[in-house]
Design a protein around this motif. Structure first.
Motif, PDB file in Angstrom:
ATOM      1  N   UNK A  35      -1.996   7.631   4.491  1.00 35.16           N
ATOM      2  CA  UNK A  35      -2.044   7.937   3.060  1.00 35.16           C
ATOM      3  C   UNK A  35      -0.630   8.227   2.551  1.00 35.16           C
ATOM      4  N   UNK A  36      -0.289   7.568   1.437  1.00 35.42           N
ATOM      5  CA  UNK A  36       1.018   7.758   0.831  1.00 35.42           C
ATOM      6  C   UNK A  36       2.066   6.788   1.331  1.00 35.42           C
ATOM      7  N   UNK A  37       1.719   5.963   2.313  1.00 38.90           N
ATOM      8  CA  UNK A  37       2.672   4.983   2.836  1.00 38.90           C
ATOM      9  C   UNK A  37       2.373   3.613   2.251  1.00 38.90           C
ATOM     10  N   UNK A  38       3.399   2.796   2.159  1.00 40.87           N
ATOM     11  CA  UNK A  38       3.221   1.425   1.694  1.00 40.87           C
ATOM     12  C   UNK A  38       2.400   0.652   2.718  1.00 40.87           C
ATOM     13  N   UNK A  49      -0.099  -2.471  16.813  1.00 44.83           N
ATOM     14  CA  UNK A  49       0.261  -1.991  18.147  1.00 44.83           C
ATOM     15  C   UNK A  49      -0.915  -1.301  18.819  1.00 44.83           C
ATOM     16  N   UNK A  50      -1.736  -0.607  18.033  1.00 44.59           N
ATOM     17  CA  UNK A  50      -2.887   0.107  18.582  1.00 44.59           C
ATOM     18  C   UNK A  50      -4.062  -0.833  18.822  1.00 44.59           C
ATOM     19  N   UNK A  51      -3.946  -2.083  18.386  1.00 43.37           N
ATOM     20  CA  UNK A  51      -5.025  -3.045  18.576  1.00 43.37           C
ATOM     21  C   UNK A  51      -6.027  -3.037  17.438  1.00 43.37           C
ATOM     22  N   UNK A  52      -5.674  -2.447  16.294  1.00 45.22           N
ATOM     23  CA  UNK A  52      -6.558  -2.407  15.152  1.00 45.22           C
ATOM     24  C   UNK A  52      -6.129  -3.442  14.135  1.00 45.22           C
ATOM     25  N   UNK A  53      -7.013  -3.748  13.248  1.00 45.26           N
ATOM     26  CA  UNK A  53      -6.718  -4.658  12.147  1.00 45.26           C
ATOM     27  C   UNK A  53      -6.753  -3.862  10.856  1.00 45.26           C
ATOM     28  N   UNK A  54      -5.653  -3.810  10.150  1.00 46.16           N
ATOM     29  CA  UNK A  54      -5.590  -3.099   8.876  1.00 46.16           C
ATOM     30  C   UNK A  54      -6.259  -3.958   7.818  1.00 46.16           C
ATOM     31  N   UNK A  55      -7.220  -3.368   7.118  1.00 42.41           N
ATOM     32  CA  UNK A  55      -7.964  -4.114   6.116  1.00 42.41           C
ATOM     33  C   UNK A  55      -7.991  -3.319   4.825  1.00 42.41           C
ATOM     34  N   UNK A  56      -7.645  -3.965   3.728  1.00 39.53           N
ATOM     35  CA  UNK A  56      -7.727  -3.335   2.416  1.00 39.53           C
ATOM     36  C   UNK A  56      -9.155  -3.529   1.937  1.00 39.53           C
ATOM     37  N   UNK A  57      -9.911  -2.434   1.879  1.00 44.08           N
ATOM     38  CA  UNK A  57     -11.330  -2.520   1.535  1.00 44.08           C
ATOM     39  C   UNK A  57     -11.547  -2.614   0.028  1.00 44.08           C
ATOM     40  N   UNK A  58     -10.766  -1.880  -0.723  1.00 46.05           N
ATOM     41  CA  UNK A  58     -10.892  -1.943  -2.169  1.00 46.05           C
ATOM     42  C   UNK A  58      -9.585  -1.502  -2.813  1.00 46.05           C
ATOM     43  N   UNK A  59      -9.495  -1.740  -4.071  1.00 45.48           N
ATOM     44  CA  UNK A  59      -8.317  -1.327  -4.831  1.00 45.48           C
ATOM     45  C   UNK A  59      -8.806  -0.423  -5.943  1.00 45.48           C
ATOM     46  N   UNK A  61      -7.420   2.511  -9.218  1.00 44.22           N
ATOM     47  CA  UNK A  61      -6.317   2.984 -10.043  1.00 44.22           C
ATOM     48  C   UNK A  61      -5.830   4.333  -9.519  1.00 44.22           C
ATOM     49  N   UNK A  62      -4.513   4.473  -9.420  1.00 42.43           N
ATOM     50  CA  UNK A  62      -3.917   5.757  -9.059  1.00 42.43           C
ATOM     51  C   UNK A  62      -2.501   5.813  -9.622  1.00 42.43           C
ATOM     52  N   UNK A  63      -1.905   6.972  -9.550  1.00 45.18           N
ATOM     53  CA  UNK A  63      -0.537   7.144 -10.027  1.00 45.18           C
ATOM     54  C   UNK A  63       0.488   6.692  -8.988  1.00 45.18           C
ATOM     55  N   UNK A  64       0.030   6.302  -7.821  1.00 43.28           N
ATOM     56  CA  UNK A  64       0.917   5.845  -6.747  1.00 43.28           C
ATOM     57  C   UNK A  64       1.452   4.456  -7.084  1.00 43.28           C
ATOM     58  N   UNK A  65       2.585   4.088  -6.495  1.00 44.08           N
ATOM     59  CA  UNK A  65       3.091   2.718  -6.689  1.00 44.08           C
ATOM     60  C   UNK A  65       2.127   1.679  -6.092  1.00 44.08           C
ATOM     61  N   UNK A  66       2.345   0.445  -6.431  1.00 41.21           N
ATOM     62  CA  UNK A  66       1.498  -0.648  -5.930  1.00 41.21           C
ATOM     63  C   UNK A  66       1.615  -0.753  -4.413  1.00 41.21           C
ATOM     64  N   UNK A  67       0.516  -1.098  -3.759  1.00 44.92           N
ATOM     65  CA  UNK A  67       0.417  -1.294  -2.306  1.00 44.92           C
ATOM     66  C   UNK A  67       0.699  -0.034  -1.497  1.00 44.92           C
ATOM     67  N   UNK A  68       0.329   1.117  -2.032  1.00 42.22           N
ATOM     68  CA  UNK A  68       0.434   2.376  -1.300  1.00 42.22           C
ATOM     69  C   UNK A  68      -0.973   2.809  -0.919  1.00 42.22           C
ATOM     70  N   UNK A  69      -1.149   3.254   0.297  1.00 43.29           N
ATOM     71  CA  UNK A  69      -2.460   3.697   0.777  1.00 43.29           C
ATOM     72  C   UNK A  69      -2.834   4.983   0.049  1.00 43.29           C
ATOM     73  N   UNK A  70      -3.994   4.966  -0.603  1.00 44.69           N
ATOM     74  CA  UNK A  70      -4.459   6.120  -1.360  1.00 44.69           C
ATOM     75  C   UNK A  70      -5.451   6.939  -0.530  1.00 44.69           C
TER      76      UNK A  70
END
Length: 78
Positions: A35-38, A49-59, A61-70
């Motif tokens: 959370x809070x990282x691009x 590296x951990x063998x997981x697949x990062x998946x963006x489940x939904x998008x 609205x937030x005050x964070x910049x674009x493509x930041x994990x909320x």
């Protein structure tokens, strides 16, 4: 004969439990806090590296910049 069978079955059961605990414990990985990282590249690299697949489940609205994990599904350090 029954006593011998019981001893052998108990030894097999205990060795199977011990082997499973060792095998499962060897695969434990703590979940990092994303959370809070691009989204790219650091969290994606960390998950690969951990063998997981990062998946963006939904998008959303937030005050964070674009493509930041909320938020993340798995809590960190679990």
């Amino acid at each position: 004969m029954v006593l011998l069978w019981f001893v052998l079955a108990s030894a097999a059961f205990l060795s199977a439990i011990t082997a499973m605990r060792i095998a499962i414990h060897g695969r434990e990985v703590t979940m990092p806090n994303l959370v809070g990282k691009s989204v790219f590249p650091k969290p994606a690299r960390c998950c690969n590296r951990a063998g997981w697949c990062l998946r963006v489940a939904d998008r959303l609205y937030s005050d964070q910049p674009i493509n930041v994990v909320v938020r993340q599904t798995r809590p960190p350090d679990c």
